[in-house]
Design an enzyme around this catalytic site. Structure first.
Site, PDB file in Angstrom:
ATOM      1  CG  ASN A  26      -6.578   5.034  -1.671  1.00  0.00           C
ATOM      2  OD1 ASN A  26      -5.872   5.691  -2.426  1.00  0.00           O
ATOM      3  ND2 ASN A  26      -7.072   3.863  -2.006  1.00  0.00           N
ATOM      4  CG  HIS A  62      -9.343  -1.070  -7.050  1.00  0.00           C
ATOM      5  ND1 HIS A  62      -8.925   0.248  -7.090  1.00  0.00           N
ATOM      6  CD2 HIS A  62     -10.331  -1.103  -6.123  1.00  0.00           C
ATOM      7  CE1 HIS A  62      -9.648   0.972  -6.229  1.00  0.00           C
ATOM      8  NE2 HIS A  62     -10.508   0.172  -5.639  1.00  0.00           N
ATOM      9  CD  GLU A  69     -17.995   2.945  -3.098  1.00  0.00           C
ATOM     10  OE1 GLU A  69     -17.008   2.572  -2.434  1.00  0.00           O
ATOM     11  OE2 GLU A  69     -17.885   3.535  -4.184  1.00  0.00           O
ATOM     12  CD1 TRP A  70     -15.708  -0.935  -2.838  1.00  0.00           C
ATOM     13  CD2 TRP A  70     -15.697  -2.772  -4.114  1.00  0.00           C
ATOM     14  NE1 TRP A  70     -14.712  -0.779  -3.787  1.00  0.00           N
ATOM     15  CE2 TRP A  70     -14.678  -1.893  -4.575  1.00  0.00           C
ATOM     16  CE3 TRP A  70     -15.880  -3.991  -4.772  1.00  0.00           C
ATOM     17  CZ2 TRP A  70     -13.853  -2.202  -5.659  1.00  0.00           C
ATOM     18  CZ3 TRP A  70     -15.064  -4.311  -5.851  1.00  0.00           C
ATOM     19  CH2 TRP A  70     -14.066  -3.422  -6.282  1.00  0.00           C
ATOM     20  NE  ARG A  80      -5.707   4.245  -8.083  1.00  0.00           N
ATOM     21  CZ  ARG A  80      -6.151   3.815  -6.910  1.00  0.00           C
ATOM     22  NH1 ARG A  80      -6.872   4.627  -6.152  1.00  0.00           N
ATOM     23  NH2 ARG A  80      -5.903   2.602  -6.493  1.00  0.00           N
ATOM     24  CD  GLN A 123     -15.336   0.455  -6.807  1.00  0.00           C
ATOM     25  OE1 GLN A 123     -14.144   0.704  -6.842  1.00  0.00           O
ATOM     26  NE2 GLN A 123     -16.153   1.056  -5.964  1.00  0.00           N
ATOM     27  CD1 TRP A 132     -14.649   6.695  -4.606  1.00  0.00           C
ATOM     28  CD2 TRP A 132     -12.916   6.028  -5.852  1.00  0.00           C
ATOM     29  NE1 TRP A 132     -14.964   5.464  -5.139  1.00  0.00           N
ATOM     30  CE2 TRP A 132     -13.916   5.036  -5.907  1.00  0.00           C
ATOM     31  CE3 TRP A 132     -11.726   5.831  -6.577  1.00  0.00           C
ATOM     32  CZ2 TRP A 132     -13.767   3.857  -6.639  1.00  0.00           C
ATOM     33  CZ3 TRP A 132     -11.592   4.664  -7.302  1.00  0.00           C
ATOM     34  CH2 TRP A 132     -12.592   3.687  -7.330  1.00  0.00           C
ATOM     35  CE1 TYR A 168     -13.231   7.949  -0.349  1.00  0.00           C
ATOM     36  CE2 TYR A 168     -11.462   6.417   0.192  1.00  0.00           C
ATOM     37  CZ  TYR A 168     -12.333   6.968  -0.734  1.00  0.00           C
ATOM     38  OH  TYR A 168     -12.299   6.548  -2.036  1.00  0.00           O
ATOM     39  CG  ASN A 190      -7.040   0.436  -4.099  1.00  0.00           C
ATOM     40  OD1 ASN A 190      -6.628   1.596  -4.061  1.00  0.00           O
ATOM     41  ND2 ASN A 190      -8.198   0.072  -3.558  1.00  0.00           N
ATOM     42  CD  GLU A 191      -8.764   1.502  -0.101  1.00  0.00           C
ATOM     43  OE1 GLU A 191      -8.900   2.741  -0.008  1.00  0.00           O
ATOM     44  OE2 GLU A 191      -9.709   0.701   0.004  1.00  0.00           O
ATOM     45  CD  GLU A 197      -9.689   4.799  -3.706  1.00  0.00           C
ATOM     46  OE1 GLU A 197     -10.572   4.809  -2.814  1.00  0.00           O
ATOM     47  OE2 GLU A 197      -9.288   3.758  -4.245  1.00  0.00           O
TER      48      GLU A 197
END
Length: 469
Positions: A305, A118, A424-425, A73, A16, A417, A307, A162-163, A373
């Protein structure tokens, strides 16, 4: 209110921010391949350059210092270190880059939290089956060994993966993340399983070979929303909330923290849907082998994480295709009183984090928790004076303080984050999560602190000075 060694951090990920996608011997990753395929990402954007942190690391370090972070991180690009994913060829330029990042952080009294994976699998490994292949776990373990050996004398906080939920579902069932596969019903569960196997192997390797000398801690970062029944007194809605939590948080936390296996409620739902739709190929959710390193107990802390939150009810069992969504059979409902920030899915619910932290304490045997995050997005016209995001951080950190002080949750750190606006993906650069704005139209990719960055710095300064008294 916050313990004296509380980690105040911000996070980023290699693909990213780094750019330099072909620089100095780096190998291609699945995100390079995915972004270069037309129609994959908003505006045909990609991370070829991104924030160019590969060349502008010193600028990032200035941002970190300006915020007064105690922790940062970052993730390592597997393909920058090992271009074909294996230790057959080590890219020394990649090793030098991360050595400099880690050494510079420590020289500024900032502790690195390092993520091994990630989302950016080396393309060479994807060509051999990627995360769907059982052999990937051993290859990942080799990569983890290399990183522990190379950087572990200085890195004391590690995240293996990650995730895994996002990699499994968005990458292998929905096809909206790399590698862009749409294989509903089976692939996501196989990928999730292989990620847990890979994580467990890496944790056991660290535990056996590196922990005695390096004395660090290792976990995996699990994403989850907070989920509540739409009608709190309706048994079906309560069951739907439990089922959804089992299919997100529980999918990865249950094997690691509770039983060494998937939540029973998850397996039962998957098997019932298989039966209903006439699938006769055995359970679509794999089982852990007794011949491999045990997954139970392979986390030294809980990395979360978070949100957003949702209210839920059953979706009525109408799914006619085998997939994660029809297996869990839950409909999400947005509470109209929750404001939306930027992207449509991100309802702002700071109190949901407090509730989720309490749930983690009660369900997973009161682990030490790092919030790895948490953030607030901005879309459309740039707002440097992002007052709503500033309020969000204040409100959220207040909820974390209540989780610690009133609920007795052992929260050890909070990572916003993100440090920078970044790639952003699938949303490309259209969504901004940074504490610093990056001007992607400027060749210098200048960094400018947002109002929220200044406010976060004030919060950190306030609590750090209270801790030192």
């Amino acid at each position: 209110m916050f313990p004296c060694d509380f980690a105040w951090g911000a996070g980023t990920a290699a693909y990213q921010i780094e750019g330099g996608w072909q620089a100095d011997g780096k190998g291609p990753t699945i995100w390079d391949t995915f972004c270069h395929k037309k129609g994959s990402v908003f505006g045909e954007q990609n991370g070829d350059v991104a924030c160019n942190s590969y060349e502008l690391w010193e600028k990032d370090l200035e941002c970190i210092q300006q915020l007064g972070l105690t922790h940062y991180r970052l993730s390592l690009s597997w393909a920058r270190l090992l271009p074909d994913g294996t230790t057959r060829h080590v890219n020394q330029k990649g090793v030098q880059y991360y050595n400099k990042v880690i050494d510079d952080l420590l020289a500024c009294n900032v502790s690195p939290m390092v993520t091994l994976y990630h989302f950016d699998l080396p393309q060479a490994l994807q060509d051999q089956g990627g995360w769907k292949s059982p052999s990937i776990a051993t290859v990942f373990d080799g990569y983890a060994h290399f990183c522990f050996q190379t950087f572990g004398d200085r890195v004391k906080l590690w995240i293996t993966i990650n995730e895994p939920y996002v990699c499994a579902k968005l990458g292998h069932e929905d096809g909206v993340h790399a590698p862009g596969l749409k294989e509903p019903g089976i692939a996501a569960y196989v990928v999730g399983h292989n990620m847990l196997r890979a994580h467990a192997m890496a944790w056991h390797s660290y535990n056996s070979f590196y922990r005695p000398k390096q004395r660090g801690a290792v976990s995996l970062a699990i994403n989850s929303d907070w989920l509540e029944p739409l009608h709190p007194d309706c048994a079906e809605d309560i069951a739907a909330a439990e089922r959804y939590l089992a299919f997100t948080l529980g999918w990865f936390a249950w094997p690691v923290f509770v039983t060494g296996d998937y939540p029973e409620i998850m397996r039962a739902a998957i098997d019932a849907q298989s039966k209903k739709l006439g699938y006769s190929g055995g359970s679509r959710l794999p089982s852990f082998s007794k011949d491999e390193p045990a997954v139970l107990g392979t986390a030294d802390f809980f990395a979360l994480n978070y949100y957003t939150s949702r209210k839920v009810r059953p979706s009525g069992g109408c799914g006619q295709v085998l997939c994660v969504k029809s297996d869990r059979d839950v409909e999400e409902v947005l509470d109209p009183s929750w404001p939306i920030c930027g992207v449509s899915w991100l309802a702002v619910v700071p109190h949901g984090l407090r509730k989720l932290l309490k749930y983690i304490k009660d369900t997973f045997n009161n682990p030490a928790v790092y919030i790895t995050e948490n953030g607030f997005s901005q879309v459309g016209p740039l707002q440097i004076e992002d007052v709503r995001r500033s309020e969000f951080y204040k409100d959220t950190i207040f909820e974390v303080a209540k989780a610690i002080g009133e609920d007795g949750v052992n929260v050890r750190g909070y990572f916003a984050w993100s440090l920078l606006d970044n790639f952003e993906w699938a949303d490309g650069f259209s969504v901004r999560f940074g504490l610093f704005h990056v001007d992607f139209s400027d060749a210098k990719l200048s960094r400018t602190i947002y109002h929220s960055g200044r406010e976060y710095a004030k919060i950190i300064s306030k609590y750090k000075s209270a801790q030192s008294r």
